[in-house]
Design a protein around this motif. Structure first.
Motif, PDB file in Angstrom:
ATOM      1  N   ILE A  20      -7.198   2.058 -15.502  1.00 17.09           N
ATOM      2  CA  ILE A  20      -8.174   3.130 -15.775  1.00 17.09           C
ATOM      3  C   ILE A  20      -8.786   3.552 -14.441  1.00 17.09           C
ATOM      4  O   ILE A  20      -9.478   2.767 -13.788  1.00 17.09           O
ATOM      5  N   GLU A  21      -8.511   4.784 -14.042  1.00 17.84           N
ATOM      6  CA  GLU A  21      -8.950   5.272 -12.716  1.00 17.84           C
ATOM      7  C   GLU A  21      -9.021   6.793 -12.782  1.00 17.84           C
ATOM      8  O   GLU A  21      -8.070   7.435 -13.231  1.00 17.84           O
ATOM      9  N   ASP A  22     -10.144   7.351 -12.333  1.00 11.51           N
ATOM     10  CA  ASP A  22     -10.306   8.808 -12.442  1.00 11.51           C
ATOM     11  C   ASP A  22      -9.635   9.576 -11.308  1.00 11.51           C
ATOM     12  O   ASP A  22      -9.404  10.779 -11.435  1.00 11.51           O
ATOM     13  N   ASP A  23      -9.307   8.905 -10.211  1.00 12.47           N
ATOM     14  CA  ASP A  23      -8.648   9.576  -9.085  1.00 12.47           C
ATOM     15  C   ASP A  23      -7.126   9.544  -9.325  1.00 12.47           C
ATOM     16  O   ASP A  23      -6.518   8.470  -9.342  1.00 12.47           O
ATOM     17  N   PRO A  24      -6.497  10.717  -9.518  1.00  7.85           N
ATOM     18  CA  PRO A  24      -5.075  10.745  -9.872  1.00  7.85           C
ATOM     19  C   PRO A  24      -4.178  10.069  -8.843  1.00  7.85           C
ATOM     20  O   PRO A  24      -3.212   9.388  -9.205  1.00  7.85           O
TER      21      PRO A  24
ATOM     22  N   MET B 189      -1.698   2.701  -8.085  1.00  9.04           N
ATOM     23  CA  MET B 189      -1.881   1.411  -8.763  1.00  9.04           C
ATOM     24  C   MET B 189      -0.809   1.206  -9.826  1.00  9.04           C
ATOM     25  O   MET B 189      -0.265   0.109  -9.977  1.00  9.04           O
ATOM     26  N   ALA B 190      -0.498   2.275 -10.559  1.00 11.94           N
ATOM     27  CA  ALA B 190       0.549   2.182 -11.584  1.00 11.94           C
ATOM     28  C   ALA B 190       1.884   1.813 -10.934  1.00 11.94           C
ATOM     29  O   ALA B 190       2.620   0.956 -11.425  1.00 11.94           O
ATOM     30  N   ARG B 191       2.182   2.449  -9.791  1.00  9.82           N
ATOM     31  CA  ARG B 191       3.442   2.187  -9.091  1.00  9.82           C
ATOM     32  C   ARG B 191       3.520   0.722  -8.644  1.00  9.82           C
ATOM     33  O   ARG B 191       4.570   0.089  -8.734  1.00  9.82           O
ATOM     34  N   ALA B 192       2.393   0.199  -8.180  1.00 12.37           N
ATOM     35  CA  ALA B 192       2.367  -1.193  -7.716  1.00 12.37           C
ATOM     36  C   ALA B 192       2.742  -2.150  -8.849  1.00 12.37           C
ATOM     37  O   ALA B 192       3.511  -3.094  -8.650  1.00 12.37           O
TER      38      ALA B 192
ATOM     39  N   ALA C 183       5.999  -4.849 -14.485  1.00 11.57           N
ATOM     40  CA  ALA C 183       5.042  -4.841 -15.586  1.00 11.57           C
ATOM     41  C   ALA C 183       5.187  -3.513 -16.334  1.00 11.57           C
ATOM     42  O   ALA C 183       5.708  -2.538 -15.787  1.00 11.57           O
ATOM     43  N   LYS C 184       4.738  -3.514 -17.595  1.00 11.57           N
ATOM     44  CA  LYS C 184       4.666  -2.252 -18.329  1.00 11.57           C
ATOM     45  C   LYS C 184       3.286  -1.674 -18.025  1.00 11.57           C
ATOM     46  O   LYS C 184       2.295  -2.414 -18.022  1.00 11.57           O
ATOM     47  N   VAL C 185       3.235  -0.377 -17.781  1.00 13.13           N
ATOM     48  CA  VAL C 185       1.971   0.214 -17.335  1.00 13.13           C
ATOM     49  C   VAL C 185       1.516   1.340 -18.262  1.00 13.13           C
ATOM     50  O   VAL C 185       2.294   2.219 -18.620  1.00 13.13           O
TER      51      VAL C 185
ATOM     52  N   ALA D 183     -12.730  -4.735  -3.956  1.00 11.10           N
ATOM     53  CA  ALA D 183     -13.410  -3.597  -3.346  1.00 11.10           C
ATOM     54  C   ALA D 183     -12.395  -2.628  -2.749  1.00 11.10           C
ATOM     55  O   ALA D 183     -11.438  -3.046  -2.096  1.00 11.10           O
ATOM     56  N   LYS D 184     -12.580  -1.336  -2.981  1.00 13.27           N
ATOM     57  CA  LYS D 184     -11.759  -0.307  -2.343  1.00 13.27           C
ATOM     58  C   LYS D 184     -12.230  -0.141  -0.908  1.00 13.27           C
ATOM     59  O   LYS D 184     -13.435  -0.285  -0.642  1.00 13.27           O
ATOM     60  N   PRO D 185     -11.347   0.193   0.015  1.00 18.27           N
ATOM     61  CA  PRO D 185      -9.913   0.401  -0.191  1.00 18.27           C
ATOM     62  C   PRO D 185      -9.142  -0.914  -0.152  1.00 18.27           C
ATOM     63  O   PRO D 185      -9.590  -1.874   0.462  1.00 18.27           O
ATOM     64  N   PHE D 186      -7.995  -0.936  -0.820  1.00 16.48           N
ATOM     65  CA  PHE D 186      -7.148  -2.129  -0.793  1.00 16.48           C
ATOM     66  C   PHE D 186      -5.682  -1.702  -0.782  1.00 16.48           C
ATOM     67  O   PHE D 186      -5.347  -0.575  -1.164  1.00 16.48           O
ATOM     68  N   ARG D 187      -4.819  -2.625  -0.328  1.00 13.42           N
ATOM     69  CA  ARG D 187      -3.380  -2.377  -0.361  1.00 13.42           C
ATOM     70  C   ARG D 187      -2.850  -2.700  -1.755  1.00 13.42           C
ATOM     71  O   ARG D 187      -3.442  -3.519  -2.480  1.00 13.42           O
ATOM     72  N   ALA D 188      -1.709  -2.125  -2.088  1.00 11.56           N
ATOM     73  CA  ALA D 188      -1.087  -2.391  -3.385  1.00 11.56           C
ATOM     74  C   ALA D 188      -0.842  -3.887  -3.557  1.00 11.56           C
ATOM     75  O   ALA D 188      -1.033  -4.446  -4.637  1.00 11.56           O
ATOM     76  N   GLN D 189      -0.449  -4.520  -2.463  1.00 14.97           N
ATOM     77  CA  GLN D 189      -0.159  -5.962  -2.523  1.00 14.97           C
ATOM     78  C   GLN D 189      -1.404  -6.763  -2.883  1.00 14.97           C
ATOM     79  O   GLN D 189      -1.327  -7.750  -3.630  1.00 14.97           O
TER      80      GLN D 189
END
Lengths: 63, 135
Positions: free
Chosen positions: B13-17, B23-26, B32-34, B110-116
């Motif tokens: 759940i994230e308002d920034d497209p 995050m979905a791609r990660a 995982a199913k997203v 905390a943002k910002p973070f890497r996908a990893q």
């Protein structure tokens, strides 16, 4: 500047920095391992993380 | 060793497209199913319709704030893993993430973070839950 205003700026800055990292990682996904573009994207991520740390140190004491 | 994320259902759940897609791609890369939602109200609809194993939610969003969403999710299904993310907000530094922990988030980032970093935090949650005999 009011503390709540600074906190709002920090939130917006961190979201913008998060977008830069997301875009740089998308570039890294697109280029072959060892490609110079990937190295540049990685350097961009590191610079962005350093900027995030600067933002944290600069704005947190004021919040 | 099998990836703890493989086969899990993750609701982001994230308002920034752009961040939502990242995050979905990660999680997709971890097999995982997203499911995705762009605000808390939509997130609750997805949550009720799909029973995800993990919810990753931004804390400051339009429509329905993340804290409120997090509380609703934990009230409905306390065992679900919740990872709260935030870039800060309208209270002193870190307070939104502290609040998220106080109302039931299992981990915060905390943002910002890497996908990893995101997927590592999610893996740690599942490994802890599995060790505790949950999820």
């Amino acid at each position: 500047m009011a503390a709540s205003e600074l906190a709002g700026i920090r939130h917006e800055l961190n979201n913008r920095l998060a977008r830069i990292i997301a875009l740089a990682e998308a570039v890294m996904d697109l280029v072959p391992s060892g490609d110079r573009a990937g190295a540049a994207a990685d350097a961009l991520i590191m610079q962005t993380e350093e900027t995030a740390e600067f933002v944290r140190r600069a704005l947190d004491p004021c919040s | 060793m099998a990836d703890p994320l493989a086969g899990r259902t993750v609701l982001v759940i994230e308002d920034d497209p752009l961040l939502l897609e990242a995050m979905a791609r990660a999680f997709l890369k971890s097999n995982a199913k997203v499911l995705v939602a762009t605000n808390g109200a939509e997130g609750l609809e997805r949550f009720n319709g799909a029973s995800p194993d993990l919810v990753v939610t931004d804390i400051i969003m339009p429509e329905r704030e993340g804290i409120e969403t997090l509380m609703s999710i934990k009230a409905a299904r306390p065992a679900v893993q919740v990872l709260a993310v935030s870039g800060g907000g309208h209270t002193p530094a870190g307070k939104f993430l502290e609040l998220a922990s106080a109302v039931g988030a299992d981990a915060v980032l905390a943002k910002p973070f890497r996908a990893q970093e995101l997927t590592d935090a999610a893996r740690a949650l599942f490994m802890k839950a599995d060790a505790d005999g949950g999820v």
